[in-house]
Design an enzyme around this catalytic site. Structure first.
Site, short mmCIF file in Angstrom:
data_model
loop_
_atom_site.label_atom_id
_atom_site.label_comp_id
_atom_site.label_asym_id
_atom_site.label_seq_id
_atom_site.Cartn_x
_atom_site.Cartn_y
_atom_site.Cartn_z
N CYS A 374 0.84 -1.20 0.00
CA CYS A 374 0.00 0.00 0.00
C CYS A 374 0.88 1.25 0.00
O CYS A 374 1.49 1.56 -1.01
CB CYS A 374 -0.98 -0.05 1.16
SG CYS A 374 -2.49 0.86 0.80
N HIS A 498 -3.39 -4.96 0.52
CA HIS A 498 -2.83 -5.51 1.76
C HIS A 498 -2.86 -7.04 1.71
O HIS A 498 -3.81 -7.66 2.21
CB HIS A 498 -3.65 -5.03 2.96
CG HIS A 498 -3.45 -3.59 3.27
ND1 HIS A 498 -2.49 -3.13 4.13
CD2 HIS A 498 -4.07 -2.48 2.79
CE1 HIS A 498 -2.53 -1.81 4.20
NE2 HIS A 498 -3.48 -1.40 3.39
N GLU A 500 -1.38 -9.09 3.46
CA GLU A 500 -1.28 -9.70 4.79
C GLU A 500 -2.64 -10.17 5.32
O GLU A 500 -2.70 -11.06 6.16
CB GLU A 500 -0.61 -8.75 5.79
CG GLU A 500 -1.40 -7.51 6.20
CD GLU A 500 -1.18 -6.31 5.28
OE1 GLU A 500 -0.86 -6.51 4.09
OE2 GLU A 500 -1.35 -5.17 5.76
N1 GLN Z 1 -2.08 6.74 2.91
C1 GLN Z 1 -2.14 6.01 1.68
C2 GLN Z 1 -3.49 6.13 1.01
O1 GLN Z 1 -4.44 6.52 1.62
C3 GLN Z 1 -1.79 4.56 1.93
C4 GLN Z 1 -2.77 3.88 2.80
C5 GLN Z 1 -2.26 2.55 3.30
O2 GLN Z 1 -1.08 2.28 3.25
N2 GLN Z 1 -3.15 1.72 3.79
O3 GLN Z 1 -3.62 5.81 -0.15
#
Ligand code: GLN
Length: 522
Positions: A374, A498, A500
């Site tokens: 992310c 994600h 994970e």
């Molecule tokens: N802050 C970034 C976004 O909103 C990444 C978010 C995250 O890593 N879950 O896109």
């Protein structure tokens, strides 16, 4: 109809009700029964998504995009099941639904009361059909909590309605150990079971958390005071790893106690899947060090699923995992001198982002295995634009409004009013043939879970690819890049999602498995 097991807790919080509930599920599964798990949290927040990870650990995301408590992560991992927004029900949500029904006039002018209106609403949620043999319902909090009372009342009514033989009450307590006298004290357990009884609920099985196994006469004593057979008093032994809990329960015949309650045949299950984890934990293995460059380390459990996924990958790769927590705000390249792989996890807000970009730079330039999740993908792209393409102004519009917006808001949403605009839950991703991503996943169509607002701006695809960073995964409509990689690097891959959240201890997750394999090779 499914059979139900309610798991409650007493004496103190944080005894591991979630792990106990999941362990019961594992015992049932090992005898061929299907299970589902549902969590009831009496607090008044309408959903756990709005709760600070500083208090509650990570926000776990389900396939259907519900932001929920990290216990649902345990359940999914342990039991290989998929949960939905139906499976995380808070007091706030119950009252919200009841009050909305009242406003709509659904109650036809009746006086709206805790019993029956709130209890009926809770029972509706308990009874949502699952098509499984068992539904395990964890009731959050501790018996005696004011907000929990109406949930216990609902469980009592439910058991009365569907029949006591279709419902089992499991209660988790603590037996404090007094060092000086060498005694394990049973009084708090007695008091806790009595509090449960005040709500009309007789515990059918007790799990007593303790630093050593309960002695037979201690079990007899607890059984006598708590009105249940001594063999239904189970030691919930302190263990160094949660995956040992189902084995601790299995060794005390817990499945057969459940079977006797529900009128099912006794059975010796196959616990080999879980025993394999135990073997891994006890084996003498080479150490593999992964540097995680993050910023939520002062909160235990803020990176729960991530730590789990790395652990699962270490099982698959026969290495002893060491996670080196690297504070992104103080990042220096020396932090990475002793790591075998660098992982930049998700994150929100500008704090620490420079260190994360520097970590991506370091991994890229020194050919160290890199995995970005992310925000970890976004910083890898920012580094690449700045330091390979040469556009020093490249940034995410999350961090700077006057920049080359290589990371930006790419979907239809109101930027000024961004609450609720996170991309949440499972989305399909199409993987490009011939890429590392294809090799890792062994597939061209995957689904991964998201929780973010910003995206890699597709307008920069050509310039990135011309310079050596490939977009290897993309949304089916070709608009939202999902994965990037650098083919000239030993192992450099990142995803906007994600992964994970979909790892499990039995097979790991393709991306984590491959990352730890690359780190092991290094
Ligand atoms: N802050 C970034 C976004 O909103 C990444 C978010 C995250 O890593 N879950 O896109």
């Amino acid at each position: 109809m499914s059979k139900y097991i309610f798991v409650t807790g007493g004496v103190v919080s944080s005894l591991g009700k979630g792990v106990s509930a999941a362990s019961l599920g594992a015992l049932l599964q090992s005898r061929g029964y299907s299970v589902h798990v549902r969590k009831f949290d009496p607090y008044l927040n309408v959903d756990p998504g709005t709760m600070s990870p500083l208090q509650h650990g990570e926000v776990y995301v389900t396939d259907d995009g519900f932001e929920t408590d990290l216990d649902l992560g345990y359940y999914e991992r342990f039991l290989g099941i998929k949960l939905t927004k139906n499976d995380s029900v808070s007091g706030g949500r119950i009252y919200w639904e009841v009050l909305n029904a009242e406003r709509r006039g659904d109650y036809l002018g009746a006086t709206v009361q805790m019993i029956p209106h709130v209890t009926n609403k809770i029972k509706e949620h308990i009874a949502v059909p699952t098509n499984t043999d068992f539904v395990i319902c964890e009731i959050g909090g501790t018996v005696g909590d004011i907000e929990g009372k109406v949930f216990l009342e609902s469980a009592r009514q439910f058991a009365n309605e569907v029949g006591r033989r279709n419902v089992m009450f499991a209660h988790l307590t603590l037996a404090p150990y007094l060092e000086q006298s060498g005694e394990l004290k049973t009084k708090p357990t007695q008091m806790s079971v009595r509090r449960l009884l005040e709500n009309g609920i007789q515990a059918d099985i007790l799990f007593v958390r303790s630093p050593r196994m309960l002695l037979p006469d201690e079990k007899v004593k607890i059984g006598m005071f708590c009105n249940l057979p001594a063999k239904n008093v189970i030691t919930s032994l302190d263990v160094d790893n949660i995956y040992k809990v189902p084995l601790v329960y299995d060794s005390q015949d817990v499945f057969n106690i459940m079977a006797a309650h529900f009128g099912l045949p006794e059975a010796a299950g196959d616990m080999s899947k879980i025993k394999k984890i135990e073997q891994h934990l006890n084996a003498d293995l080479p150490v593999c060090t992964i540097g995680v460059v993050g910023k939520y380390f002062d909160v235990s459990d803020a990176y729960k699923s991530l730590n789990e996924a790395l652990f699962h990958a270490s099982i698959q790769n026969n290495v002893r995992l060491k996670i080196k927590k690297i504070d992104a705000e103080k990042f220096t390249p020396e932090d990475c001198s002793d790591v075998d792989g660098i992982l930049v996890p998700g994150g929100f807000g500008v704090r620490g982002v420079d260190g994360k970009i520097a970590a991506a730079t370091y991994a890229r330039e020194n050919n160290i295995p890199y995995m970005g999740i992310c925000l970890g993908m976004q910083v890898a792209v920012i580094d690449f634009m700045r330091n390979v393409v040469g556009d020093k102004e490249a940034n995410s519009t999350e961090f700077s409004k006057n920049c080359t917006p290589v990371i930006d808001i790419m979907r239809d949403c109101d930027q000024e009013n961004m609450g609720g605009t996170l991309r949440l839950g499972a989305y399909p991703c199409v993987i490009k043939p011939g890429t590392l991503a294809e090799k890792i996943y062994g597939s061209n169509n995957i689904s991964e879970r998201h929780r973010h607002r910003y995206e890699l701006n597709i307008e920069y695809k050509d310039v990135l690819e011309k310079n050596g960073m490939i977009i290897s995964g993309i949304s089916p409509d070709g608009k939202l890049p999902e994965m990037v990689e650098i083919p000239s690097h030993k192992f450099f891959i990142a995803g906007q999602f994600h992964p994970e959240f979909q790892s499990n201890p039995f097979t790991g997750h393709p991306m984590f498995n491959a990352f730890v394999a690359a780190a092991k090779e290094k």
